[in-house]
Design a protein around this motif. Structure first.
Motif, PDB file in Angstrom:
ATOM      1  N   GLU A   8       1.159  -7.472   3.316  1.00 21.55           N
ATOM      2  CA  GLU A   8       0.783  -7.798   4.868  1.00 21.55           C
ATOM      3  C   GLU A   8       1.153  -6.350   5.173  1.00 21.55           C
ATOM      4  OE1 GLU A   8       2.745 -11.067   6.713  1.00 21.55           O
ATOM      5  OE2 GLU A   8       2.275 -10.173   8.607  1.00 21.55           O
ATOM      6  N   LEU A   9       2.259  -6.084   5.106  1.00 21.84           N
ATOM      7  CA  LEU A   9       2.817  -4.439   5.410  1.00 21.84           C
ATOM      8  C   LEU A   9       1.828  -3.515   5.247  1.00 21.84           C
ATOM      9  CD1 LEU A   9       4.894  -2.619   6.809  1.00 21.84           C
ATOM     10  CD2 LEU A   9       6.044  -2.493   4.969  1.00 21.84           C
ATOM     11  N   GLU A  10       1.385  -3.278   4.067  1.00 24.70           N
ATOM     12  CA  GLU A  10       0.286  -2.429   3.483  1.00 24.70           C
ATOM     13  C   GLU A  10      -0.972  -2.394   4.439  1.00 24.70           C
ATOM     14  OE1 GLU A  10       0.536  -2.274  -0.776  1.00 24.70           O
ATOM     15  OE2 GLU A  10       2.378  -1.212  -0.615  1.00 24.70           O
ATOM     16  N   ARG A  11      -1.317  -3.767   4.455  1.00 25.38           N
ATOM     17  CA  ARG A  11      -2.679  -4.017   5.568  1.00 25.38           C
ATOM     18  C   ARG A  11      -2.485  -3.592   6.756  1.00 25.38           C
ATOM     19  NH1 ARG A  11      -3.202  -8.919   2.316  1.00 25.38           N
ATOM     20  NH2 ARG A  11      -2.076 -10.012   4.257  1.00 25.38           N
ATOM     21  N   LEU A  12      -1.272  -3.721   7.640  1.00 23.31           N
ATOM     22  CA  LEU A  12      -1.081  -3.473   8.665  1.00 23.31           C
ATOM     23  C   LEU A  12      -1.162  -1.928   8.827  1.00 23.31           C
ATOM     24  CD1 LEU A  12      -0.148  -4.471  11.675  1.00 23.31           C
ATOM     25  CD2 LEU A  12       2.097  -4.537  10.871  1.00 23.31           C
ATOM     26  N   ALA A  13      -0.537  -1.277   8.133  1.00 21.95           N
ATOM     27  CA  ALA A  13      -0.371   0.352   7.981  1.00 21.95           C
ATOM     28  C   ALA A  13      -1.630   0.756   7.698  1.00 21.95           C
ATOM     29  CB  ALA A  13       0.610   0.741   6.896  1.00 21.95           C
ATOM     30  N   CYS A  14      -2.595   0.121   6.960  1.00 23.30           N
ATOM     31  CA  CYS A  14      -3.865   0.771   6.755  1.00 23.30           C
ATOM     32  C   CYS A  14      -4.602   0.721   8.209  1.00 23.30           C
ATOM     33  CB  CYS A  14      -4.704  -0.248   5.925  1.00 23.30           C
ATOM     34  SG  CYS A  14      -4.847   0.200   4.164  1.00 23.30           S
ATOM     35  N   ALA A  15      -4.450  -0.376   9.060  1.00 26.40           N
ATOM     36  CA  ALA A  15      -5.226  -0.742  10.077  1.00 26.40           C
ATOM     37  C   ALA A  15      -4.818   0.190  11.187  1.00 26.40           C
ATOM     38  CB  ALA A  15      -5.040  -2.002  10.691  1.00 26.40           C
ATOM     39  N   MET A  16      -3.561   0.620  11.167  1.00 28.21           N
ATOM     40  CA  MET A  16      -2.924   1.506  12.079  1.00 28.21           C
ATOM     41  C   MET A  16      -3.013   2.849  11.793  1.00 28.21           C
ATOM     42  SD  MET A  16       0.856  -0.189  12.811  1.00 28.21           S
ATOM     43  CE  MET A  16       1.375   0.179  14.502  1.00 28.21           C
ATOM     44  N   THR A  17      -3.203   3.348  10.683  1.00 29.60           N
ATOM     45  CA  THR A  17      -3.656   4.905  10.142  1.00 29.60           C
ATOM     46  C   THR A  17      -5.015   4.967  10.242  1.00 29.60           C
ATOM     47  OG1 THR A  17      -3.482   4.210   7.831  1.00 29.60           O
ATOM     48  CG2 THR A  17      -1.225   5.215   9.003  1.00 29.60           C
ATOM     49  N   GLY A  18      -5.761   4.077   9.968  1.00 27.62           N
ATOM     50  CA  GLY A  18      -7.229   4.235   9.859  1.00 27.62           C
ATOM     51  C   GLY A  18      -7.715   4.800   8.260  1.00 27.62           C
ATOM     52  N   LYS A  19      -6.819   4.591   7.517  1.00 27.05           N
ATOM     53  CA  LYS A  19      -7.024   5.010   5.910  1.00 27.05           C
ATOM     54  C   LYS A  19      -7.295   3.983   5.225  1.00 27.05           C
ATOM     55  CE  LYS A  19      -5.677   9.309   7.003  1.00 27.05           C
ATOM     56  NZ  LYS A  19      -6.725  10.161   7.236  1.00 27.05           N
ATOM     57  N   ASP A  20      -7.769   4.358   4.089  1.00 23.50           N
ATOM     58  CA  ASP A  20      -8.508   3.138   3.140  1.00 23.50           C
ATOM     59  C   ASP A  20      -7.139   2.436   2.593  1.00 23.50           C
ATOM     60  OD1 ASP A  20     -11.078   4.376   3.317  1.00 23.50           O
ATOM     61  OD2 ASP A  20     -10.796   5.208   1.299  1.00 23.50           O
ATOM     62  N   ASP A  21      -6.295   2.832   2.358  1.00 23.91           N
ATOM     63  CA  ASP A  21      -5.432   2.213   1.499  1.00 23.91           C
ATOM     64  C   ASP A  21      -3.633   3.008   1.907  1.00 23.91           C
ATOM     65  OD1 ASP A  21      -3.978   0.874  -0.084  1.00 23.91           O
ATOM     66  OD2 ASP A  21      -4.296   2.182  -2.043  1.00 23.91           O
ATOM     67  N   ALA A  22      -2.694   2.041   1.833  1.00 19.10           N
ATOM     68  CA  ALA A  22      -1.414   2.240   2.284  1.00 19.10           C
ATOM     69  C   ALA A  22      -0.569   1.722   1.389  1.00 19.10           C
ATOM     70  CB  ALA A  22      -1.248   1.761   3.473  1.00 19.10           C
ATOM     71  N   LEU A  23       0.678   2.553   1.019  1.00 22.28           N
ATOM     72  CA  LEU A  23       1.485   1.964  -0.105  1.00 22.28           C
ATOM     73  C   LEU A  23       2.916   1.906   0.585  1.00 22.28           C
ATOM     74  CD1 LEU A  23       2.406   1.664  -3.245  1.00 22.28           C
ATOM     75  CD2 LEU A  23       2.466   4.049  -3.461  1.00 22.28           C
ATOM     76  N   PHE A  24       3.609   0.914   0.308  1.00 24.26           N
ATOM     77  CA  PHE A  24       5.304   0.733   0.727  1.00 24.26           C
ATOM     78  C   PHE A  24       5.920   1.423  -0.328  1.00 24.26           C
ATOM     79  CE2 PHE A  24       8.815  -2.453   1.242  1.00 24.26           C
ATOM     80  CZ  PHE A  24       9.529  -1.639   2.272  1.00 24.26           C
ATOM     81  N   VAL A  25       6.708   2.387   0.090  1.00 28.37           N
ATOM     82  CA  VAL A  25       7.564   3.214  -0.828  1.00 28.37           C
ATOM     83  C   VAL A  25       9.074   3.187  -0.473  1.00 28.37           C
ATOM     84  CG1 VAL A  25       5.858   4.768  -1.910  1.00 28.37           C
ATOM     85  CG2 VAL A  25       6.912   5.565   0.237  1.00 28.37           C
ATOM     86  N   PRO A  26      10.130   3.255  -1.334  1.00 25.10           N
ATOM     87  CA  PRO A  26      11.531   3.332  -0.947  1.00 25.10           C
ATOM     88  C   PRO A  26      11.957   4.434  -0.046  1.00 25.10           C
ATOM     89  CG  PRO A  26      11.411   3.348  -3.124  1.00 25.10           C
ATOM     90  CD  PRO A  26      10.064   3.474  -2.931  1.00 25.10           C
TER      91      PRO A  26
END
Ligand SMILES: Cc1ncc(COP(=O)(O)O)c(C=O)c1O
Length: 345
Positions: A38-56
């Motif tokens: 869910e966090l990665e989907r939200l980050a995709c929508a906010m950044t406008g990029k295809d994919d987002a990854l949660f890293v430490p």
């Protein structure tokens, strides 16, 4: 204590702690954690990029990006005081195999013409060709300065003409967005990859988001995994980040405004303390004996960071107007004490 050392000192809010307790969990490294998804989907929508990854961490996001952009054996253009070049243990060279090409910016902001001149096209066999241009927005060491969307677009245009990618260290991207009054997507449009911190102005406890197009992110996901970024029930730390991302702009506008108020107070004490306007949540003040003055501030319950002649104050969710007034009063007191001592010496 009024703690201005960094915006990383914030603790999770009660709402974040409730979200942690309620988080649905799974093995994130296997793609099984619904909260991370869910966090990665939200980050995709906010950044406008295809994919987002949660890293430490942001350091891991930068490294994974350098590796995914194929920087080994090539030059990476960085602003000369950039965090990726000065404050990440040399990982850029040690782990990503890149040669840094430092370029001087104006208060940390690169000019597209200087970037263009620094690009090496590989025609000279003695030179390592340029592989990547790294931006930092806001710029930490320069005092939270902002690269505007127009400057980012100009640098991206130069990069495109040269067939080179642009990566953004957006540790404090929301502070930049609040300053130029645009959503972060506007600052992500002009770069090929970016990351932003979840544990700085956003106030989450751990982590960062790395984003880019699908082909880049496939390589970045592999690189992050190689670097040890595969996490298990990471929904525990993703859940508070989701809370933080619900309405992030008012808090960042407030933090920027608090920093301006602090800067005004310090200017009133002595204009010589300041070097240029304060745009976001970092206030650099310059003074001889910065370490001794910072220690004396600590004795007055105001914490800041000293580096050389610089004292850095960072505003965040857990300081307020009272903290700003306390910092100004403490510095006034310490400066008065110092000048009395100098007069007697
Ligand atoms: C501009 C900038 N880039 C990168 C980092 C590294 O982030 P992390 O501490 O999450 O590794 C920081 C940390 O303060 C930073 O300010």
């Amino acid at each position: 204590m009024h703690d201005f050392r960094s915006d990383t000192v914030t603790l999770p809010t009660p709402e974040m702690r409730a979200a942690i307790a309620a988080a649905r969990l799974g093995d994130a490294a296997r793609g099984d954690d619904p909260t991370v998804a869910e966090l990665e989907r939200l980050a995709c929508a906010m950044t406008g990029k295809d994919d987002a990854l949660f890293v430490p961490s942001g350091t891991m996001a930068n490294l994974a990006a350098l590796i995914a952009h194929g920087c080994r054996g090539g030059e990476v253009i960085v602003e000369e005081t950039a965090h990726i070049y000065n404050s990440e243990g040399g990982g850029l060279s040690v782990l990503a195999g890149a040669v840094p090409r430092p370029v001087k910016g104006k208060r940390g902001i690169l000019a597209s013409t200087d970037v263009e001149q620094a690009i090496r096209d590989g025609g000279d066999l003695a030179q390592a060709p340029t592989r990547l241009i790294c931006l930092e927005n806001t710029h930490n060491a320069a005092g939270g300065t902002v690269t505007t969307p127009a400057t980012m677009a100009a640098i991206h245009a130069v990069a495109r003409r040269a067939g080179i990618a642009v990566h953004l260290d957006g540790a404090r991207l929301f502070n930049a967005a609040a300053f130029v009054d645009v959503p972060i997507g506007e600052l992500c449009r002009h770069v090929d990859s970016l990351w932003f911190a979840l544990c700085k102005g956003l106030g989450g406890p751990v982590g960062a988001i790395l984003a880019g197009d699908a082909a880049f992110m496939l390589k970045a996901r592999r690189a992050a995994r190689m670097l040890g970024g595969g996490m298990r029930q990471a929904g525990l730390i993703a859940a508070p980040a989701i809370v933080a991302l619900q309405d992030p702009y008012p808090g960042h506008r407030r933090d920027n405004a608090l920093a301006r108020r602090l800067a005004e107070g310090l200017t009133a004490l002595s204009p010589a303390l300041m070097d240029g306007d304060v745009q976001t949540n970092i206030v650099n003040c310059f003074i001889d004996d910065a370490p001794a003055i910072t220690r004396a501030l600590g004795e007055r319950h105001v914490l800041a960071l000293a580096k050389g002649r610089r004292i850095r104050f960072v505003t965040h969710a857990q300081v307020d107007e009272t903290s700003i007034d306390a910092a100004i009063a403490a510095l006034a007191d310490v400066l008065a004490m110092h000048s009395r001592r100098s007069a007697h010496a």
